[in-house]
Design an enzyme around this catalytic site. Structure first.
Site, PDB file in Angstrom:
ATOM      1  N   LYS A  31       0.980  -1.383   0.033  1.00 21.30           N
ATOM      2  CA  LYS A  31       0.334  -0.090   0.384  1.00 21.30           C
ATOM      3  C   LYS A  31       0.541   1.172  -0.207  1.00 21.30           C
ATOM      4  CE  LYS A  31      -2.094   2.100   3.398  1.00 21.30           C
ATOM      5  NZ  LYS A  31      -2.591   3.658   3.229  1.00 21.30           N
ATOM      6  N   ASP A  60      -3.414   3.810  -2.611  1.00 19.68           N
ATOM      7  CA  ASP A  60      -4.391   4.734  -1.405  1.00 19.68           C
ATOM      8  C   ASP A  60      -4.134   6.341  -1.320  1.00 19.68           C
ATOM      9  OD1 ASP A  60      -5.706   5.684   0.407  1.00 19.68           O
ATOM     10  OD2 ASP A  60      -4.099   4.843   2.260  1.00 19.68           O
ATOM     11  N   LYS A  62      -7.319   8.474  -1.674  1.00 21.82           N
ATOM     12  CA  LYS A  62      -8.060   9.198  -1.424  1.00 21.82           C
ATOM     13  C   LYS A  62      -8.592  10.108  -1.986  1.00 21.82           C
ATOM     14  CE  LYS A  62      -7.404   7.303   3.337  1.00 21.82           C
ATOM     15  NZ  LYS A  62      -5.405   6.956   3.185  1.00 21.82           N
ATOM     16  N   ASP A  65     -13.126  15.106  -5.101  1.00 20.05           N
ATOM     17  CA  ASP A  65     -13.288  16.184  -6.466  1.00 20.05           C
ATOM     18  C   ASP A  65     -14.535  15.968  -6.761  1.00 20.05           C
ATOM     19  OD1 ASP A  65     -12.369  18.385  -7.966  1.00 20.05           O
ATOM     20  OD2 ASP A  65     -10.357  17.890  -6.732  1.00 20.05           O
ATOM     21  N   PRO A  67     -16.549  14.916 -10.304  1.00 20.67           N
ATOM     22  CA  PRO A  67     -16.879  14.285 -10.565  1.00 20.67           C
ATOM     23  C   PRO A  67     -15.194  13.746 -12.503  1.00 20.67           C
ATOM     24  CG  PRO A  67     -19.056  14.135 -10.661  1.00 20.67           C
ATOM     25  CD  PRO A  67     -17.745  15.579 -10.392  1.00 20.67           C
ATOM     26  N   ASN A  68     -15.136  15.269 -13.176  1.00 21.05           N
ATOM     27  CA  ASN A  68     -14.388  15.152 -14.181  1.00 21.05           C
ATOM     28  C   ASN A  68     -12.983  15.264 -13.579  1.00 21.05           C
ATOM     29  OD1 ASN A  68     -14.086  15.082 -16.859  1.00 21.05           O
ATOM     30  ND2 ASN A  68     -13.451  17.655 -15.840  1.00 21.05           N
ATOM     31  N   ARG A 185      -3.747  -5.303  13.955  1.00 19.28           N
ATOM     32  CA  ARG A 185      -2.189  -5.253  15.000  1.00 19.28           C
ATOM     33  C   ARG A 185      -2.088  -7.196  15.275  1.00 19.28           C
ATOM     34  NH1 ARG A 185      -1.036  -1.646  13.348  1.00 19.28           N
ATOM     35  NH2 ARG A 185      -0.106  -0.158  14.181  1.00 19.28           N
ATOM     36  N   ARG A 215       3.766  -1.192  10.000  1.00 17.21           N
ATOM     37  CA  ARG A 215       4.566  -0.910  11.391  1.00 17.21           C
ATOM     38  C   ARG A 215       5.045  -2.567  11.548  1.00 17.21           C
ATOM     39  NH1 ARG A 215       2.233   4.479  14.377  1.00 17.21           N
ATOM     40  NH2 ARG A 215       0.814   3.527  13.019  1.00 17.21           N
TER      41      ARG A 215
HETATM   42  O1  C5P Z   1      -0.161  -0.624  10.620  1.00 12.59           O
HETATM   43  P1  C5P Z   1      -0.311   0.765  10.880  1.00 12.59           P
HETATM   44  O2  C5P Z   1      -0.566   1.168  11.818  1.00 12.59           O
HETATM   45  O3  C5P Z   1       1.440   0.801  10.590  1.00 12.59           O
HETATM   46  O4  C5P Z   1      -0.798   1.349   9.230  1.00 12.59           O
HETATM   47  C1  C5P Z   1      -0.813   2.564   9.099  1.00 12.59           C
HETATM   48  C2  C5P Z   1      -1.219   2.412   7.516  1.00 12.59           C
HETATM   49  O5  C5P Z   1      -2.997   2.563   7.656  1.00 12.59           O
HETATM   50  C3  C5P Z   1      -1.062   3.800   7.467  1.00 12.59           C
HETATM   51  O6  C5P Z   1      -1.245   4.199   5.549  1.00 12.59           O
HETATM   52  C4  C5P Z   1      -2.482   4.693   7.455  1.00 12.59           C
HETATM   53  O7  C5P Z   1      -2.883   5.488   6.809  1.00 12.59           O
HETATM   54  C5  C5P Z   1      -3.421   3.909   6.953  1.00 12.59           C
HETATM   55  N1  C5P Z   1      -4.755   3.627   7.565  1.00 12.59           N
HETATM   56  C6  C5P Z   1      -4.739   2.849   8.984  1.00 12.59           C
HETATM   57  N2  C5P Z   1      -5.805   3.341   9.577  1.00 12.59           N
HETATM   58  C7  C5P Z   1      -7.138   3.989   9.147  1.00 12.59           C
HETATM   59  C8  C5P Z   1      -6.857   4.294   7.165  1.00 12.59           C
HETATM   60  C9  C5P Z   1      -6.058   3.766   7.158  1.00 12.59           C
HETATM   61  O8  C5P Z   1      -3.609   3.563  10.072  1.00 12.59           O
HETATM   62  N3  C5P Z   1      -8.440   3.979   9.396  1.00 12.59           N
END
Ligand code: C5P
Length: 235
Positions: A31, A60, A62, A65, A67-68, A185, A215
């Site tokens: 990602k 990712d 997101k 804006d 539609p066009n 986690r 992480r």
């Molecule tokens: O597993 P970790 O906490 O390191 O993952 C963080 C990633 O997940 C980031 O890229 C963050 O943008 C994404 N993320 C998040 N919570 C959300 C949506 C996406 O932590 N609700």
């Protein structure tokens, strides 16, 4: 099927490429989000993709804006050959449909597989007080289901949602939607800044189709081993 997308949050292309290689060899997707994209742009995504041709990439970014403009941006994503890309569902049905149509059209024109389009419902950093302050009344969960339904009606593949929302969305909208779930986690790992977490197995058992894990993998001394250990808990 790629079950885990590893969040590679760095502005450094060399580091991202190294991590992408390690985790994709271990069976994970990659990602790449705004931190990477704002520094390296489409060329950065293309560089990771070239270095790891087998890696499924979730872009990712997101988009939100008119539609066009979103359609034009998603044509760019289609040209990069990513597996997943996303928009904010709050951009509305016309925006989501225009984006989906653009992905299908541009991929067909180039003879590439069509990236799957996902929508973010309510960011997990937004609580009910914050929702009210931007003019939304009622429980955040209602807003999540409303936007998930709009996403489904607009023909998108699925949503990004928190672990706490999996069962709710599945119950309301059935088995077909892709549910890409961050905030995961493995047992025993650091929670960091994530407030509500689930284990990989708990999230998959609840009905997630894919997990976003950053992480616990990227911060490990051996990211590939960490990724494999997590995948083993799912098999
Ligand atoms: O597993 P970790 O906490 O390191 O993952 C963080 C990633 O997940 C980031 O890229 C963050 O943008 C994404 N993320 C998040 N919570 C959300 C949506 C996406 O932590 N609700």
């Amino acid at each position: 099927m790629t079950q885990i997308y590893c969040a590679i949050d760095t502005p450094d292309v060399a580091r991202a490429t190294e991590l992408a290689r390690l985790v994709s060899d271990a069976g994970c997707g990659v990602k790449l989000g705004l931190e990477f994209f704002a520094s390296n742009g489409p060329a950065g995504i293309a560089a990771v993709s070239k270095a790891c041709p087998d890696a499924q990439i979730f872009m990712d970014v997101k988009f939100h804006d008119i539609p066009n403009t979103v359609a034009g941006a998603l044509r760019g994503a289609a040209r990069l050959g990513v597996a997943y890309v996303n928009v904010h569902a709050s951009g509305g049905a016309d925006m989501m449909r225009a984006g989906q149509d653009a992905l299908v059209d541009e991929s067909a024109r180039l003879g590439l597989p069509t990236p799957k389009l996902l929508a973010v419902t309510v960011l997990t950093s937004i609580d009910e007080v914050a929702l009210q302050s931007v003019g939304m009344q009622g429980p955040a969960k209602d807003q999540v289901v409303r936007l998930a339904r709009l996403t489904q009606q607009s023909g998108l593949a699925g949503i990004v949602c928190s672990g706490q929302e999996i069962s709710l969305v599945r119950a309301a909208l059935g088995a077909d939607l892709v549910l890409m779930v961050p905030g995961i986690r493995p047992v025993g790992s650091e929670v960091g800044d994530q407030k509500r977490v689930m284990t990989p197995k708990e999230a998959m058992d609840a009905g997630a189709t894919h997990l976003v894990i950053g992480r616990p993998i990227t911060g490990a001394t051996d990211p590939a081993a960490a990724a494999r250990a997590i995948l083993e808990t799912l098999s």
